[in-house]
Design a protein around this motif. Structure first.
Motif, PDB file in Angstrom:
ATOM      1  N   ILE A   6     -17.742  23.849 -57.067  1.00 42.36           N
ATOM      2  CA  ILE A   6     -19.078  23.289 -57.292  1.00 42.36           C
ATOM      3  C   ILE A   6     -20.049  24.453 -57.444  1.00 42.36           C
ATOM      4  O   ILE A   6     -20.181  25.285 -56.544  1.00 42.36           O
ATOM      5  CB  ILE A   6     -19.492  22.375 -56.115  1.00 42.36           C
ATOM      6  N   GLU A 140     -15.736  22.306 -61.840  1.00 40.84           N
ATOM      7  CA  GLU A 140     -15.711  20.855 -62.114  1.00 40.84           C
ATOM      8  C   GLU A 140     -17.120  20.256 -62.058  1.00 40.84           C
ATOM      9  O   GLU A 140     -17.426  19.304 -62.773  1.00 40.84           O
ATOM     10  CB  GLU A 140     -14.822  20.140 -61.080  1.00 40.84           C
ATOM     11  N   VAL A 141     -17.959  20.810 -61.171  1.00 41.56           N
ATOM     12  CA  VAL A 141     -19.320  20.284 -61.021  1.00 41.56           C
ATOM     13  C   VAL A 141     -20.305  21.451 -61.131  1.00 41.56           C
ATOM     14  O   VAL A 141     -20.135  22.471 -60.463  1.00 41.56           O
ATOM     15  CB  VAL A 141     -19.494  19.585 -59.644  1.00 41.56           C
ATOM     16  N   LYS A 142     -21.306  21.280 -61.990  1.00 46.90           N
ATOM     17  CA  LYS A 142     -22.353  22.308 -62.127  1.00 46.90           C
ATOM     18  C   LYS A 142     -23.711  21.629 -62.008  1.00 46.90           C
ATOM     19  O   LYS A 142     -23.998  20.680 -62.742  1.00 46.90           O
ATOM     20  CB  LYS A 142     -22.263  22.981 -63.502  1.00 46.90           C
ATOM     21  N   ILE A 217     -23.939  13.114 -58.352  1.00 42.76           N
ATOM     22  CA  ILE A 217     -23.469  13.873 -59.522  1.00 42.76           C
ATOM     23  C   ILE A 217     -21.983  14.209 -59.348  1.00 42.76           C
ATOM     24  O   ILE A 217     -21.184  14.073 -60.274  1.00 42.76           O
ATOM     25  CB  ILE A 217     -24.305  15.176 -59.700  1.00 42.76           C
ATOM     26  N   ILE A 218     -21.607  14.623 -58.124  1.00 42.99           N
ATOM     27  CA  ILE A 218     -20.202  14.964 -57.862  1.00 42.99           C
ATOM     28  C   ILE A 218     -19.335  13.728 -58.079  1.00 42.99           C
ATOM     29  O   ILE A 218     -18.284  13.794 -58.737  1.00 42.99           O
ATOM     30  CB  ILE A 218     -20.026  15.503 -56.418  1.00 42.99           C
ATOM     31  N   LYS A 221     -18.841  13.064 -61.681  1.00 44.20           N
ATOM     32  CA  LYS A 221     -18.004  14.068 -62.370  1.00 44.20           C
ATOM     33  C   LYS A 221     -16.534  13.947 -61.987  1.00 44.20           C
ATOM     34  O   LYS A 221     -15.655  14.106 -62.828  1.00 44.20           O
ATOM     35  CB  LYS A 221     -18.481  15.485 -62.016  1.00 44.20           C
TER      36      LYS A 221
END
Ligand code: CDP
Ligand code: CDP
Length: 224
Positions: A6, A140-142, A217-218, A221
């Motif tokens: 992340i 994977e998450v930005k 958001i996570i 995603k």
């Protein structure tokens, strides 16, 4: 949750480290404060009488520096050559010189290598300026956290007051703006939202509100 990466980027005092630490604790991931690494190099230069504006002299220090972290929440301890520098790296002198030091290619190469090494060990929440664009391009998450400069300066002002620091709100706002300008305009890995990052404007949001939004958001995603 599976051990994912992340990336949390954004300008000064957007709440990156506060949010990243809470997420890392909740997910049982490692938290990496990459700003602390650039701050440690800057502190080393200042301590050794090296002018932070002298690129070659700062680079010459790198082989002699070992930066490490001891996990902890809310404070993750930072060590420079075995000596704890957790508080020293937050001084005004370090803050005023860190953007110059962080603009040097050789400094960035060394720090990014160490950051990737830590990230390779498992689930990680890493905060900085170039995590989504450069350090972990496949994260994977930005998330790209922003907030108005007025609110960011006020957050830092309150934090500094609690620590007994005496700068005025106007001085802090000017310093935050200057650092954001330098960080966004440097040649190598400038502060920039990655094309695939989700931007979150935290102006007016509480810490809990931001954590909830990032968890959303996570979930979107990675489907958890
Ligand atoms: O917490 P704060 O916003 O004050 O800054 P920080 O995250 O501790 O970062 C300090 C400085 O390190 C930034 O202003 C950048 O110049 C540099 N930095 C960077 O260039 N790249 C990163 N990934 C993290 C920090
Ligand atoms: O790491 P970064 O420089 O982006 O910011 P930070 O050090 O996490 O946050 C700066 C200050 O803003 C801290 O004192 C946080 O407690 C506070 N903060 C806040 O008041 N509201 C938020 N939504 C996020 C952070």
């Amino acid at each position: 949750m599976e051990p994912i990466q992340i990336a949390i980027d954004g300008p000064a005092s957007a709440g990156k480290s506060t949010i990243a630490k809470i997420l890392a604790t909740d997910l049982n991931f490692v938290y990496v404060d990459t700003g602390a690494m650039y701050r440690s190099v800057t502190l080393a230069a200042l301590k050794q009488g090296v002018n932070p504006a002298a690129e070659a002299d700062v680079i010459a220090l790198l082989p002699h520096l070992e930066i490490s972290f001891a996990p902890g929440n809310p404070v993750q301890k930072v060590f420079l050559n075995g000596e704890e520098v957790t508080d020293d790296i937050r001084s005004n002198a370090v803050t005023g010189n860190v953007s110059a030091v962080a603009s040097y290619g050789a400094v960035r190469t060394a720090m990014v290598a160490q950051q990737r090494q830590i990230a390779a060990q498992g689930g990680v929440v890493m905060d900085g300026r170039d995590i989504g664009t450069t350090v972990l391009p496949d994260a994977e998450v930005k998330v790209f956290l922003i907030a108005s400069v007025k609110e960011r300066a006020l957050r830092r002002f309150k934090e500094n007051q609690a620590k007994g620091m005496t700068e005025t709100l106007a001085e802090i706002e000017a310093a935050v703006e200057k650092r954001d300008y330098l960080d966004s305009h440097r040649e190598i890995s400038p502060l920039k939202k990655a094309a695939d990052a989700v931007e979150l404007d935290t102006t007016g949001l509480s810490i809990d509100g931001v954590v909830d939004a990032v968890k959303q958001i996570i979930a979107e995603k990675v489907g958890k």
